[in-house]
Design a protein around this motif. Structure first.
Motif, mmCIF file in Angstrom:
data_model
loop_
_atom_site.group_PDB
_atom_site.id
_atom_site.type_symbol
_atom_site.label_atom_id
_atom_site.label_comp_id
_atom_site.label_asym_id
_atom_site.label_seq_id
_atom_site.Cartn_x
_atom_site.Cartn_y
_atom_site.Cartn_z
ATOM 1 N N GLY A 60 0.786 -1.226 0.000
ATOM 2 C CA GLY A 60 0.000 0.000 0.000
ATOM 3 C C GLY A 60 0.817 1.275 0.000
ATOM 4 N N LYS A 61 2.115 1.151 0.318
ATOM 5 C CA LYS A 61 2.978 2.333 0.312
ATOM 6 C C LYS A 61 3.466 2.626 -1.103
ATOM 7 C CE LYS A 61 3.518 2.726 4.933
ATOM 8 N NZ LYS A 61 3.215 3.905 5.729
ATOM 9 N N ASP A 62 3.874 3.859 -1.314
ATOM 10 C CA ASP A 62 4.473 4.249 -2.590
ATOM 11 C C ASP A 62 5.994 4.134 -2.483
ATOM 12 O OD1 ASP A 62 2.247 7.117 -3.199
ATOM 13 O OD2 ASP A 62 1.872 4.953 -3.124
ATOM 14 N N ARG A 90 -0.568 2.029 -11.636
ATOM 15 C CA ARG A 90 0.160 2.323 -10.399
ATOM 16 C C ARG A 90 1.636 2.625 -10.695
ATOM 17 N NH1 ARG A 90 1.183 -1.369 -7.347
ATOM 18 N NH2 ARG A 90 0.646 -3.231 -8.574
ATOM 19 N N GLN A 143 2.994 3.209 -7.082
ATOM 20 C CA GLN A 143 2.048 3.656 -6.053
ATOM 21 C C GLN A 143 1.284 2.465 -5.501
ATOM 22 O OE1 GLN A 143 -0.040 6.501 -8.653
ATOM 23 N NE2 GLN A 143 0.724 8.132 -7.336
ATOM 24 N N ARG A 144 0.916 2.578 -4.245
ATOM 25 C CA ARG A 144 0.070 1.554 -3.603
ATOM 26 C C ARG A 144 0.633 0.161 -3.892
ATOM 27 N NH1 ARG A 144 -2.819 4.767 -6.579
ATOM 28 N NH2 ARG A 144 -3.539 3.139 -8.010
ATOM 29 N N GLN A 154 1.924 -3.567 -4.214
ATOM 30 C CA GLN A 154 1.320 -4.870 -3.953
ATOM 31 C C GLN A 154 2.437 -5.894 -3.832
ATOM 32 O OE1 GLN A 154 -2.170 -5.162 -3.734
ATOM 33 N NE2 GLN A 154 -2.004 -2.924 -3.813
#
Lengths: 116, 113
Positions: free
Chosen positions: A16-18, A64, A80-81, A83
């Motif tokens: 979930g972090k970038d 993303r 981004q975000r 997984q």
């Protein structure tokens, strides 16, 4: 002369972090590539920059993923975000010019990304 | 579809043994062919390349590769391997006049001293 450099060499992040990955190509190299290498797999093309032309983003796996390059200098790949399936080694390569004979890619050491 | 196939994923040899790593490609057009090597802890680096001319190409460290157009192959060879050849080897193809490269999945070579 200096080769292609990448930073960080390793990155561990939470889902979930970038994350932002950096590539410094060889000075004077107009072409720059980003690849993804998952464990046990070949290099997967992500994006290609050539000078000030519009990049070829056809390999980016989802929205993303994005990448920027200013002129013929540093490039950043942003995920981004994140997984878990983004876990891989991200390789950058540069090449002296557009297409032509005797052009080879020079690779950086890669950034190993682990998404927990 | 454009692809590169490396048949051997893991190869274990004793020093002084001969090496041949297979590479076949599928590509509709004239190609440039490459073998890259990645030694433990190091970057991918070019071992040898074929653009045109003599289909037998010699690279660094005693490696050679032969382009056989009729078989769409570009196999890598070395007559006598050394422990220091332990590495991962990647075959790649690039269509002439294009900028995209297609890589195989790699072959991990381990040479026993």
């Amino acid at each position: 002369g200096a080769g292609v450099s990448q930073s960080p060499s390793n990155k561990v992040t939470e889902k979930g972090k970038d994350v932002e990955l950096r590539c410094d190509p060889i000075s004077g190299h107009t072409a720059l590539y980003w690849y993804r290498q998952r464990l046990g797999q070949g290099l997967e093309f992500l994006i290609y920059f050539q000078g000030n032309s519009a990049p070829d983003k056809s390999g980016l796996p989802s929205d993303r993923f994005s990448a920027e390059r200013t002129g013929e200098s540093v490039s950043t790949l942003t995920i981004q975000r994140t997984q878990q399936e983004d876990s891989a080694v991200y390789l950058c390569a540069s090449r002296k010019s557009r297409v032509g004979l005797y052009n080879e890619q020079f690779f950086g050491p890669g950034t190993r990304l682990t998404v927990l | 579809a454009q692809s590169v196939s490396q048949h051997n994923h893991h190869v274990i040899l004793s020093e002084a043994a001969s090496l041949e790593l297979g590479c076949n490609y599928s590509y509709g057009g004239t190609v440039n062919l490459f073998w890259y090597v990645q030694y433990p802890g190091q970057h991918l680096q070019l071992l040898l390349k074929y653009f045109s001319g003599d289909p037998l190409v010699k690279g660094i460290k005693g490696f050679e590769a032969e382009f056989i157009k009729s078989k769409f192959s570009f196999n890598l060879r070395k007559p006598s391997v050394q422990w220091s050849d332990t590495a991962e080897y990647f075959c790649a193809v690039n269509g002439q006049g294009t900028y995209k490269y297609i890589f195989g999945t790699g072959t991990r070579l381990k040479v026993l001293a």
